[in-house]
Enzyme design. Structure first.
Site, PDB file in Angstrom:
ATOM      1  N   GLY A   1     114.516 -29.774 -19.853  1.00  0.00           N
ATOM      2  CA  GLY A   1     115.145 -29.440 -18.579  1.00  0.00           C
ATOM      3  C   GLY A   1     115.540 -30.625 -17.747  1.00  0.00           C
ATOM      4  O   GLY A   1     114.716 -31.549 -17.773  1.00  0.00           O
TER       5      GLY A   1
ATOM      6  N   GLY B   1     116.032 -31.243 -13.149  1.00  0.00           N
ATOM      7  CA  GLY B   1     116.340 -30.719 -11.903  1.00  0.00           C
ATOM      8  C   GLY B   1     116.809 -31.852 -11.176  1.00  0.00           C
ATOM      9  O   GLY B   1     117.301 -32.993 -11.685  1.00  0.00           O
TER      10      GLY B   1
ATOM     11  N   PHE C   1     115.468 -33.885  -8.980  1.00  0.00           N
ATOM     12  CA  PHE C   1     114.890 -34.943  -8.694  1.00  0.00           C
ATOM     13  C   PHE C   1     114.000 -35.065  -9.732  1.00  0.00           C
ATOM     14  O   PHE C   1     113.011 -36.052  -9.969  1.00  0.00           O
ATOM     15  CB  PHE C   1     114.122 -34.945  -7.460  1.00  0.00           C
ATOM     16  CG  PHE C   1     114.952 -34.569  -6.262  1.00  0.00           C
ATOM     17  CD1 PHE C   1     115.580 -35.397  -5.379  1.00  0.00           C
ATOM     18  CD2 PHE C   1     115.119 -33.330  -5.787  1.00  0.00           C
ATOM     19  CE1 PHE C   1     116.507 -35.460  -4.555  1.00  0.00           C
ATOM     20  CE2 PHE C   1     116.053 -32.960  -4.845  1.00  0.00           C
ATOM     21  CZ  PHE C   1     116.414 -33.846  -4.108  1.00  0.00           C
ATOM     22  N   SER C   2     113.770 -34.468 -10.899  1.00  0.00           N
ATOM     23  CA  SER C   2     112.858 -34.551 -11.807  1.00  0.00           C
ATOM     24  C   SER C   2     113.350 -34.291 -13.316  1.00  0.00           C
ATOM     25  O   SER C   2     114.426 -33.669 -13.423  1.00  0.00           O
ATOM     26  CB  SER C   2     111.930 -33.502 -11.465  1.00  0.00           C
ATOM     27  OG  SER C   2     112.436 -32.119 -11.540  1.00  0.00           O
TER      28      SER C   2
ATOM     29  N   VAL D   1     111.885 -32.113 -16.850  1.00  0.00           N
ATOM     30  CA  VAL D   1     110.953 -31.006 -17.115  1.00  0.00           C
ATOM     31  C   VAL D   1     110.775 -31.221 -18.730  1.00  0.00           C
ATOM     32  O   VAL D   1     111.533 -31.249 -19.507  1.00  0.00           O
ATOM     33  CB  VAL D   1     111.486 -29.627 -17.116  1.00  0.00           C
ATOM     34  CG1 VAL D   1     110.376 -28.709 -17.455  1.00  0.00           C
ATOM     35  CG2 VAL D   1     111.660 -29.515 -15.447  1.00  0.00           C
TER      36      VAL D   1
ATOM     37  N   LYS E   1     106.505 -30.700 -15.085  1.00  0.00           N
ATOM     38  CA  LYS E   1     107.751 -31.258 -14.311  1.00  0.00           C
ATOM     39  C   LYS E   1     107.430 -32.534 -13.503  1.00  0.00           C
ATOM     40  O   LYS E   1     106.323 -32.672 -13.119  1.00  0.00           O
ATOM     41  CB  LYS E   1     107.820 -30.055 -13.124  1.00  0.00           C
ATOM     42  CG  LYS E   1     109.038 -30.622 -12.292  1.00  0.00           C
ATOM     43  CD  LYS E   1     109.449 -29.705 -11.092  1.00  0.00           C
ATOM     44  CE  LYS E   1     110.417 -29.979 -10.244  1.00  0.00           C
ATOM     45  NZ  LYS E   1     110.427 -28.952  -9.123  1.00  0.00           N
TER      46      LYS E   1
ATOM     47  N   ASP F   1     116.722 -22.219  -2.891  1.00  0.00           N
ATOM     48  CA  ASP F   1     117.638 -22.651  -3.954  1.00  0.00           C
ATOM     49  C   ASP F   1     117.498 -21.478  -5.207  1.00  0.00           C
ATOM     50  O   ASP F   1     117.406 -21.886  -6.341  1.00  0.00           O
ATOM     51  CB  ASP F   1     117.211 -24.009  -4.543  1.00  0.00           C
ATOM     52  CG  ASP F   1     118.045 -24.582  -5.635  1.00  0.00           C
ATOM     53  OD1 ASP F   1     119.415 -24.329  -5.328  1.00  0.00           O
ATOM     54  OD2 ASP F   1     117.651 -25.528  -6.368  1.00  0.00           O
TER      55      ASP F   1
END
Length: 428
Positions: free
Chosen positions: A79, A81, A83-84, A86, A100, A217
């Protein structure tokens, strides 16, 4: 004189009862009385991907209580994000975890503060419906930048977003055909299943707000099933991705517009324009949007551009599609959450007590330990201003609670008092 002694006796009895409860009910942590964090934790020895040499990693972040980690294998990306990235991972005891990883430049103060806040908040949260932070580590990346990795429990059931995408058809009786991804298995999803999913989300949101944490969020992509969905089992979900979360007080003092366009609350969109700010009510708006999508497979507010979606959200106008049979109770529930005025919007507790939720999730006794825990809960910012309104109406609430609980622990208190009297000499 006798009336004064009677009042004092009542106060002493109340104090003894509270101390007794705090002492014996260790099953539930009493909010505000336990340690929430420590600084300068060190990661254990890690076994890194690709057979790299074992090494120690210094963790400079302030975080809550996390488990020690002896080994970790980092695998494929599962996955992304904002800013990241996973990754899938395997932790101690071959337990599946999610890792993460966020790259941070030393001069990126904003991103550094955001990740520090996420670690601090996630480390202090302990709830079945909130993803658990297991460990934190920090290392140097290939280009000299710092890479911060959050090792989290892994939810194996997938995102709520994928769950909605697997809906196939709507039936005249309101049921929905649902096909599990990459299979030919077709199940019938009823309104009852959707209610139970929303119930777990609300329980998590209520817990966050009781800890003075706002997620900011909430969306289908940030809610995951603990296990693959099964119509014959209770669907347990967990909130993930606390990158935009922060602590809040009693004032609407947040002005940053963050979150995802489809789920963002009107007061968040207009915070800087109006100068009024916003607070935790924005999470409940997002729950209303998720509820609508779960029932209708479409968002309540849409448009060709983000600007058009924002205008639709500010208007507060939405309608239900003809193909989805939605009960009047469900519509009333969603209307209470998609209320433009945040002061009139349902709280998480009010939403949990709504007739639509209670129709499928019977009211359960929380247990006396958790009741007194909620009563004793204090915000992390224990300043006088933050405590305003904390105990409003507490005499009535506590009185009802005591009348309900006295039969359960009166005998125990008498037993302890008897033992105490037998050990303490009485002058006479």
């Amino acid at each position: 004189m006798s009336s004064m002694m009677q009042v004092e006796c009542k106060h002493v009895f109340l104090l003894v009862a509270i101390l007794y409860i705090v002492q014996v009910d260790s099953r539930f942590p009493v909010m505000g009385l336990h340690s929430t964090g420590r600084a300068g934790s060190r990661c254990k020895i890690l076994r890194l991907r690709g057979g790299e040499e074992q090494r120690r990693v210094q963790d400079d972040f302030i975080m809550g209580e996390t488990q020690s980690l002896q080994s970790l294998q980092i695998g494929d990306v599962i996955g992304f994000g904002s800013f990241s990235t996973v990754h899938a991972g395997i932790g101690d005891g071959e337990i599946p975890v999610a890792v993460k990883r966020t790259r941070i430049n030393s001069d990126d103060v904003v991103n550094l503060k955001r990740i520090e806040r996420e670690i601090s908040i996630l480390g202090s949260l302990k709830h079945r419906n909130v993803v658990k932070l297991l460990h934190v580590m920090k290392e140097k990346g290939s280009h000299g930048e710092e890479v911060v990795s959050l090792v989290l429990e892994r939810c194996l059931g997938g995102e709520l977003f994928d769950f909605v995408n697997d809906f196939q058809t709507f039936h005249a009786n309101g049921d929905r055909s649902w096909r599990r991804s990459n299979t030919t298995e077709v199940l019938t999803v009823k309104e009852e299943h959707i209610v139970k999913i929303i119930y777990h989300i609300l329980v998590a949101v209520e817990y966050l707000h009781s800890q003075h944490v706002v997620h900011r969020d909430l969306k289908l992509e940030n809610v995951m099933f603990e296990e693959p969905f099964n119509v014959d089992k209770e669907p347990v979900v967990k909130l993930i991705d606390f990158g935009f979360s922060r602590e809040f007080g009693n004032e609407r003092d947040m002005f940053t517009a963050c979150g995802s366009t489809l789920y963002i609350a009107p007061e968040v969109l207009m915070a800087k324009e109006t100068g009024l700010g916003y607070s935790s009510e924005c999470d409940l708006w997002a729950v209303g949007v998720m509820s609508f999508i779960l029932l209708c497979c479409k968002p309540p507010f849409s448009g060709p551009t983000s600007y058009d979606i924002g205008c639709a959200i500010k208007s507060g106008n939405y309608s239900y599609p003809d193909y989805a049979l939605v009960s009047d109770e469900a519509k009333d529930f969603i209307a209470g959450l998609l209320e433009l005025n945040p002061s009139k919007r349902l709280t998480a507790r009010q939403a949990l007590e709504h007739a639509w939720i209670r129709r499928y999730v019977p009211q359960e006794d929380e247990g006396w330990g958790r009741r007194i825990g909620k009563f004793l809960a204090v915000p992390r910012d224990s300043s006088k201003e933050s405590c305003v309104g904390l105990s409003e109406g507490w005499e009535v609430s506590l009185g009802k609670w005591l009348r309900h609980m006295v039969p359960h622990w009166r005998a125990s208190i008498r037993g302890r008092s008897k033992g105490l009297r037998s050990r303490v000499p009485v002058a006479g």
